[in-house]
Write a protein that holds these residues in place. Structure first.
Motif, short mmCIF file in Angstrom:
data_model
loop_
_atom_site.label_atom_id
_atom_site.label_comp_id
_atom_site.label_asym_id
_atom_site.label_seq_id
_atom_site.Cartn_x
_atom_site.Cartn_y
_atom_site.Cartn_z
N PRO A 79 0.96 -1.10 0.38
CA PRO A 79 0.09 0.02 -0.02
C PRO A 79 0.88 1.41 -0.36
O PRO A 79 2.18 1.18 0.76
N VAL A 80 0.28 2.16 -0.68
CA VAL A 80 1.37 3.60 -0.79
C VAL A 80 -0.26 4.60 -0.50
O VAL A 80 -1.14 4.61 -0.40
N PHE A 81 0.38 5.63 0.41
CA PHE A 81 0.16 7.05 0.83
C PHE A 81 0.33 8.16 0.29
O PHE A 81 1.46 8.20 0.61
N PRO A 82 -0.44 8.78 0.02
CA PRO A 82 -1.87 9.26 -0.01
C PRO A 82 -2.48 8.48 -1.14
O PRO A 82 -1.88 8.33 -2.01
N GLY A 83 -3.79 8.45 -1.60
CA GLY A 83 -3.87 8.37 -3.51
C GLY A 83 -5.07 9.47 -2.57
O GLY A 83 -5.02 10.24 -2.08
N ALA A 84 -5.98 9.50 -4.19
CA ALA A 84 -7.20 10.23 -3.87
C ALA A 84 -7.77 10.13 -2.60
O ALA A 84 -8.35 9.12 -2.36
N ARG A 85 -8.33 11.28 -2.27
CA ARG A 85 -9.62 11.82 -0.76
C ARG A 85 -8.26 11.11 0.44
O ARG A 85 -9.12 10.12 0.60
N PHE A 86 -6.67 11.01 0.03
CA PHE A 86 -6.08 10.15 0.97
C PHE A 86 -6.57 8.84 1.44
O PHE A 86 -6.10 8.46 2.14
N ARG A 87 -6.84 8.23 0.73
CA ARG A 87 -6.82 6.68 0.59
C ARG A 87 -5.44 6.17 0.15
O ARG A 87 -4.73 6.69 -0.81
N ASP A 88 -5.50 4.50 1.06
CA ASP A 88 -4.60 4.07 0.37
C ASP A 88 -4.80 3.44 -1.09
O ASP A 88 -5.94 3.29 -1.43
N VAL A 89 -3.38 3.88 -2.22
CA VAL A 89 -3.33 2.54 -3.41
C VAL A 89 -2.33 1.52 -2.96
O VAL A 89 -1.72 1.87 -2.59
N MET A 90 -3.28 0.64 -3.66
CA MET A 90 -1.68 -0.40 -3.92
C MET A 90 -1.11 -0.32 -4.79
O MET A 90 -1.51 0.04 -5.95
N PHE A 91 -0.06 -0.55 -4.86
CA PHE A 91 0.40 -0.27 -5.84
C PHE A 91 1.17 -1.68 -6.63
O PHE A 91 2.17 -2.58 -5.00
N LEU A 92 1.82 -2.60 -6.83
CA LEU A 92 1.90 -3.74 -7.62
C LEU A 92 3.02 -3.67 -8.45
O LEU A 92 3.53 -3.03 -9.43
N LYS A 93 4.18 -4.02 -7.20
CA LYS A 93 5.98 -3.22 -8.14
C LYS A 93 6.04 -4.82 -8.99
O LYS A 93 7.25 -4.37 -9.89
N GLU A 94 6.24 -5.75 -8.50
CA GLU A 94 6.61 -7.34 -9.77
C GLU A 94 5.27 -7.81 -9.55
O GLU A 94 5.03 -8.83 -8.82
N LEU A 95 5.42 -8.33 -10.59
CA LEU A 95 4.26 -9.57 -11.46
C LEU A 95 4.93 -10.53 -12.19
O LEU A 95 5.86 -9.77 -13.41
N PHE A 96 5.65 -11.81 -11.93
CA PHE A 96 6.51 -12.66 -12.41
C PHE A 96 5.66 -13.60 -12.83
O PHE A 96 5.37 -13.95 -11.59
N VAL A 97 6.18 -13.69 -14.16
CA VAL A 97 5.49 -15.70 -14.21
C VAL A 97 7.06 -16.60 -15.15
O VAL A 97 7.48 -16.25 -15.69
N ARG A 98 6.63 -17.33 -14.69
CA ARG A 98 8.30 -18.01 -15.18
C ARG A 98 7.99 -18.54 -16.53
O ARG A 98 6.49 -18.84 -16.60
#
Length: 181
Positions: A79-98
């Motif tokens: 999670p990263v703060f702040p997003g719109a209206r001071f809500r948390d935003v989830m940030f996907l840093k990595e998505l890896f598939v073999r």
């Protein structure tokens, strides 16, 4: 949790360090990072020990795609703060598939798992970036109905951070080569 009965999406277990380190190393090597087994083991220990700020989900084969118990992919997010209206935003840093599991729905299932974790955390939205040249990832996201955003990503690597901290100016020329993503 899973949207496919050939693999499950879940956090890695405390006794699965070797398999987690293996998929972490494969991810880094995919991005052409020279990573040692010790570095992967250290990252694994941070994740399993709760000492990393990121959350982790893995796609684990149930025997339908690859050998049962093998980690087919990984998602790292926070999670990263702040997003719109001071809500948390989830940030996907990595998505890896073999590579051997690509095209089997693993990325879709991992992303669904991250979406569920995002909702459960009370975050308003999920965001991530990918390289403009990563046609495979961009096509996969488009096929999932995810729209590309209009933001530009900026990055300062280790050398640039030192310069930025000392002078207020980062020379981006040197950092691009040392930062594979």
């Amino acid at each position: 949790m899973s949207i496919d009965d050939r693999f499950s999406i879940r956090p890695p277990g405390a006794t699965e360090g070797a398999e987690l380190a293996s998929v972490l190393a494969a991810m880094e090597r995919h991005y052409d990072a020279a990573v040692t087994d010790d570095e992967a083991a250290s990252a694994c220990a941070r994740l399993l020990g709760g000492h990393a700020p990121a959350r982790c989900l893995v796609a684990v084969s149930l025997g339908g795609v690859g050998e049962a118990g093998r980690f087919l992919g990984i998602a790292l997010f926070a999670p990263v703060f702040p997003g719109a209206r001071f809500r948390d935003v989830m940030f996907l840093k990595e998505l890896f598939v073999r590579p051997e599991a690509r095209g089997e729905g693993v990325a879709r299932a991992l992303l669904a798992g991250v979406a569920r974790a995002t909702i459960d955390a009370g975050c308003e939205r999920l965001e991530w970036v990918t390289d403009r040249g990563n046609a495979g990832a961009r096509a996969a996201y488009k096929a999932m109905g995810v729209a590309e955003g209009d933001r530009v990503t900026y990055r300062v690597g280790a050398q640039g951070l030192v310069r930025l901290a000392a002078t207020g100016h980062a020379d981006p020329r040197g950092d691009r080569r040392s930062m594979p993503r």
